[in-house]
Structures are given as structure tokens and as C-alpha cells.
Design a protein around this motif. Sequence first.
Motif, PDB file in Angstrom:
ATOM      1  N   PRO A 259      75.808 -15.373-116.948  1.00 12.74           N
ATOM      2  CA  PRO A 259      74.494 -14.783-116.644  1.00 12.74           C
ATOM      3  C   PRO A 259      73.959 -15.141-115.268  1.00 12.74           C
ATOM      4  N   THR A 260      74.571 -16.100-114.579  1.00 10.51           N
ATOM      5  CA  THR A 260      74.017 -16.554-113.296  1.00 10.51           C
ATOM      6  C   THR A 260      75.003 -16.458-112.143  1.00 10.51           C
ATOM      7  N   ASN A 261      76.266 -16.399-112.412  1.00  3.55           N
ATOM      8  CA  ASN A 261      77.274 -16.364-111.347  1.00  3.55           C
ATOM      9  C   ASN A 261      77.769 -14.934-111.158  1.00  3.55           C
ATOM     10  N   LEU A 262      77.110 -14.214-110.263  1.00  2.00           N
ATOM     11  CA  LEU A 262      77.400 -12.798-110.057  1.00  2.00           C
ATOM     12  C   LEU A 262      77.898 -12.502-108.644  1.00  2.00           C
ATOM     13  N   VAL A 263      77.373 -13.207-107.652  1.00  2.00           N
ATOM     14  CA  VAL A 263      77.753 -12.957-106.262  1.00  2.00           C
ATOM     15  C   VAL A 263      78.127 -14.273-105.594  1.00  2.00           C
ATOM     16  N   SER A 264      78.988 -14.191-104.572  1.00  2.00           N
ATOM     17  CA  SER A 264      79.411 -15.406-103.872  1.00  2.00           C
ATOM     18  C   SER A 264      78.380 -15.859-102.857  1.00  2.00           C
ATOM     19  N   ASN A 265      77.566 -14.940-102.362  1.00  2.00           N
ATOM     20  CA  ASN A 265      76.447 -15.288-101.488  1.00  2.00           C
ATOM     21  C   ASN A 265      75.407 -14.170-101.559  1.00  2.00           C
ATOM     22  N   LEU A 266      74.179 -14.512-101.213  1.00  2.00           N
ATOM     23  CA  LEU A 266      73.101 -13.535-101.295  1.00  2.00           C
ATOM     24  C   LEU A 266      73.233 -12.482-100.191  1.00  2.00           C
ATOM     25  N   SER A 267      73.035 -11.244-100.551  1.00  2.00           N
ATOM     26  CA  SER A 267      72.925 -10.200 -99.537  1.00  2.00           C
ATOM     27  C   SER A 267      71.638 -10.417 -98.747  1.00  2.00           C
ATOM     28  N   SER A 268      71.676 -10.073 -97.466  1.00  2.00           N
ATOM     29  CA  SER A 268      70.507 -10.294 -96.618  1.00  2.00           C
ATOM     30  C   SER A 268      70.483  -9.265 -95.496  1.00  2.00           C
ATOM     31  N   LEU A 269      69.427  -9.321 -94.686  1.00  2.00           N
ATOM     32  CA  LEU A 269      69.286  -8.401 -93.558  1.00  2.00           C
ATOM     33  C   LEU A 269      70.098  -8.832 -92.351  1.00  2.00           C
ATOM     34  N   PRO A 449      68.851 -13.773-112.295  1.00  2.00           N
ATOM     35  CA  PRO A 449      69.732 -14.083-111.158  1.00  2.00           C
ATOM     36  C   PRO A 449      69.434 -13.219-109.939  1.00  2.00           C
ATOM     37  N   ILE A 450      69.376 -13.861-108.786  1.00  2.00           N
ATOM     38  CA  ILE A 450      69.089 -13.180-107.519  1.00  2.00           C
ATOM     39  C   ILE A 450      70.413 -12.771-106.869  1.00  2.00           C
ATOM     40  N   ILE A 451      70.509 -11.524-106.440  1.00  2.00           N
ATOM     41  CA  ILE A 451      71.708 -11.063-105.750  1.00  2.00           C
ATOM     42  C   ILE A 451      71.456 -10.809-104.266  1.00  2.00           C
ATOM     43  N   GLY A 452      70.186 -10.766-103.854  1.00  2.00           N
ATOM     44  CA  GLY A 452      69.877 -10.548-102.445  1.00  2.00           C
ATOM     45  C   GLY A 452      68.476 -11.013-102.114  1.00  2.00           C
ATOM     46  N   ARG A 453      68.293 -11.462-100.876  1.00  2.00           N
ATOM     47  CA  ARG A 453      66.961 -11.868-100.398  1.00  2.00           C
ATOM     48  C   ARG A 453      66.735 -11.221 -99.033  1.00  2.00           C
ATOM     49  N   PHE A 454      65.603 -10.505 -98.916  1.00  2.00           N
ATOM     50  CA  PHE A 454      65.341  -9.704 -97.722  1.00  2.00           C
ATOM     51  C   PHE A 454      63.972 -10.083 -97.163  1.00  2.00           C
ATOM     52  N   CYS A 455      63.957 -10.537 -95.914  1.00  2.00           N
ATOM     53  CA  CYS A 455      62.771 -11.104 -95.293  1.00  2.00           C
ATOM     54  C   CYS A 455      62.294 -10.227 -94.126  1.00  2.00           C
ATOM     55  N   TYR A 456      61.026  -9.857 -94.158  1.00  2.00           N
ATOM     56  CA  TYR A 456      60.429  -9.003 -93.151  1.00  2.00           C
ATOM     57  C   TYR A 456      59.139  -9.630 -92.633  1.00  2.00           C
ATOM     58  N   THR A 457      58.867  -9.442 -91.338  1.00  2.00           N
ATOM     59  CA  THR A 457      57.554  -9.712 -90.770  1.00  2.00           C
ATOM     60  C   THR A 457      57.035  -8.409 -90.192  1.00  2.00           C
ATOM     61  N   ILE A 458      55.867  -7.970 -90.648  1.00  2.00           N
ATOM     62  CA  ILE A 458      55.337  -6.662 -90.264  1.00  2.00           C
ATOM     63  C   ILE A 458      53.962  -6.835 -89.639  1.00  2.00           C
ATOM     64  N   GLN A 459      53.775  -6.223 -88.460  1.00  2.00           N
ATOM     65  CA  GLN A 459      52.492  -6.287 -87.763  1.00  2.00           C
ATOM     66  C   GLN A 459      51.770  -4.951 -87.923  1.00  2.00           C
ATOM     67  N   LYS A 460      50.561  -5.037 -88.477  1.00  2.00           N
ATOM     68  CA  LYS A 460      49.682  -3.880 -88.603  1.00  2.00           C
ATOM     69  C   LYS A 460      48.615  -3.979 -87.523  1.00  2.00           C
ATOM     70  N   ASN A 461      48.550  -2.986 -86.629  1.00  2.00           N
ATOM     71  CA  ASN A 461      47.620  -3.038 -85.498  1.00  2.00           C
ATOM     72  C   ASN A 461      46.305  -2.317 -85.846  1.00  2.00           C
TER      73      ASN A 461
END
Length: 461
Positions: A259-269, A449-461
Motif C-alpha cells: 500500500p505504500t511502495n509504489l514509486v522509486s521517487n516522487l515525480s516533480s517539476l 501514498p504520495i506519488i508526486g509533489r509539485f511546488c509553485y510560487t505565483i505572483q498576483k499583481n
Amino acid sequence: MNQKTVFLVVISSIFLLGAGVLIFSPGPKTKNDLLCDLSLEKSSHPKSDKISISVHVDGSGSMLGYVTNSNSRYVKALDLLYDTFSLVKSRPQTTVKYFRSGNNNQKLTISEFKKAQQTEFYDGRNSTNFPPVSSGLDSAIIPPEKEDKLFVLVTDLYQNEADVTSLNKKIQETYLNKERKGYAVGILAFKSEFNGKVYVLGNNQEQFIYDTQGKPLERFRPFYILIMGPYDDIVYYIDKLKNNGKDIFDETKSVIFSPTNLVSNLSSLATSKLELTREVKESLRQTKSLNDGKVAVQIKDNSPIKLWNITSNSSQTLSIPYSVDFVPLNDSLPIDDKTIQTHVKVESLNQKQTSDEAKSLLQLDDWKVDNKKLNFTANINPKSVQKPGIYYFTVDALAKDLQEQEWWDKWSWTAGRDAQNDGSKTHNLSNFLRGLKTLTTEIMETEQPIIGRFCYTIQKN
């Protein structure tokens, strides 16, 4: 003081005041400590330094046909098991015990275990050493006690009364449950030469003779090696078996229910590739730095954090298609991409603003796994946030369900589709494997279980 002098004094004062503002006003707060943690959290531990291994061979009569040929793949597999589990010198604290299983567990000496390659082990004629036993596979399963335990069972998966549900239930009670953190179930499925009786309870024809002589490999009789215990130990020994027994692994299938071992590393940006529409290019700009006068953010090359500056007050949702690397673990069940869900955390980098209103600024959806790529769409909705600011998002992609493997149905005997005397398939196999999948996904509901982590910084003007 004349008018000219007064004018010069006023101009000088304004200049000095402006200079004071420039000198004493603080600049934007620099945020170079944003963290996108891609370490993979697993509810397991490294391969055990000390582990107890119990190797069980199903001693019931349904197994007899595998040893009528003394050079069958089944006989070779028993040799492979002994060599792999008994001769691993790199693990001196490993203890290995052997058993004959049926309606009880009969402890075996090494010489008695070697008899599993002969007919007397199964036919019940040697009632002193190997008395007749039924196919009570569920009663053979012994739960772990204090130390880590690896349970190995060699069987044709014929269960008394064809009741695979009781077998699934026993596995749930002992090895595959929420309390056994990091435990899993591995299965190696083989095809072997066979000449003997195939038992089919619950059918009009309860038994029939099946002989693989002259038949191609795909028509051989299946047998299975079940390995239950800590995930990393299962992987270690499955790899050993595959490497040491390449001559018998043609047509072999393998699967690990974890139930927890699905990917060898997290997908990312960090590995993302983009193709932007003209509308998106007109309204968004990807950059390596952001600055709204209050907060400044800067990233390095190849950072898993991506920075977006909303350059126009578009009323449309801006969709950005992504394709990132996706690396599933060997033998793991494929993820059902239609059920992927997200958990979003958002932080306002401007001190006086809350992040509540920014939750709808970014959404990720349209998940699809294709050829070791994870594809999805990032949707940015500028109208969802009224106040200007800079926001940091961490979006986790969570696996919620798994897919079956194609061979489950092909190797399973199905009424109305397969001939009554087709011994190349296993009755109720697909039901047994689906039951294990169900046990696995039920634990996933808690573990998430987490398969990917995606990090964004967004500027709203």
C-alpha cells in the motif's frame, strides 16, 4: 528671506526627505528558503539485519503432478529456493526453517525438504514421514511474532472447498493490514511440466487428469511462490530468485501488493516540459525571480519549484499542460490514474495576507500515466484572488486505487470461456488476486501514498 531662498529651501527639504526614505525604508523581504521536499516517505524499513524465514511447501495431493517429471520447472524451483534462502552468506543473522503444509505445519529437516522433489512427499503412501494432508493453505500461514518474519509458501493455490476468501482473510489477519507497517505480499507465478490430477471443487467435474507432455510452455500447469513480510526483504529475495534462476523464469509473472511502495521517487517539476498556448503566454510568465516590493523570491537552475508571474488580469482560467518523469517500482501494481487526488497547501509570503482566498488560485487535474510519464494540467485562475501578493503552493498527488494486471485473467480458469479440463489455468486465481488488491487499497485510504509533489510560487499583481 526672499522668495528665491524659500523656494530653494523647500526643494532641498523635499530632496532630503526623499533621500531619507530611500536610505531608511526597508527593501522587500527575500525568501530564498522555500523548500520542496522530495524525499520519499515509506511506511517500511530497510532490509532487515535479522529475520526469520519459514519456507512452506504445500504437501497436498494436488501438487503430485509437478514431480512426475524429475527435471520439471517445479523441481528446479525448489532447488532455487533452497540455494537462495539457505546460502545467503551476507546475512548471517538470518534463520531458515522448512515446513510441509496442509491441514497442519510439519517441520522438516533439510533432507526431508529435499523429498519435496519426489512423489512420496505428496501421495500419502509414506504415512509415517509424510501423511496425507488436505489443501488447508489458510491454516499454514503463521503470523510474525516479535522479530521480522518472511513467510514463503509454494503452492498451486488450490484451497479447500475452493474457498480463496478464507485465504485472503488469513493474509489480512497476519501480514497485510494497517498494523503491519511496511509489510507486503509478493507473488511469483510459474508454468511447469505436470502430469497428474487437477482438482476442481464446486464444478460438475471435481477432478481430471492433465498432462503437459508435448504441449507448449504456455499450456504448462501454473504454480506459485507467495512471499509475505517486510517489503524490502521481499524485493531483496525476489531479485535474488530472478537472478539465480533465469532458466526457469520464462513465462513467469510477478507482483507485489504494497500500500505504500509504489514509486522509486516522487515525480516533480524538476523534469517538467511545457507547451504553452498563446493566451497563456500573454497572461503568464515563467521566471526565476519574483518581486512585488514586499517579498522577493529567487530560485536556482533545475529547482523543483516553478515561479509564475500573472502579467495580466485575465478573466479566463489559464491551463498549463505538464509532462514529468514517473518511475514506478518493479512489480508494483499500476496506479489507476483516474483516481489520483491532490492535497494542496498554500502559504501567503506577504505577512499581512491570509492564504485562504488563494486556495482556488491553482488546481491540478487531468492526471494520466503514459510510458513512464505523469501528465497533468495546472489551472491558474487569476480572478480567484483580488488582492496582489505572492503565494507558495505545495501540491501532493495521492494514489487512491490500483489496476489489475493483464495476466490475472489469462491465467485464471473461467466457466463458459475455458474448457473443463484446461489445466493450464488456476481456478479462482483472479478472485484471489483481486482480494489482495482490495486489501491493499483499503490500507491506502489511511496511508495516502504520495506519488508526486509539485511546488509553485505565483505572483498576483
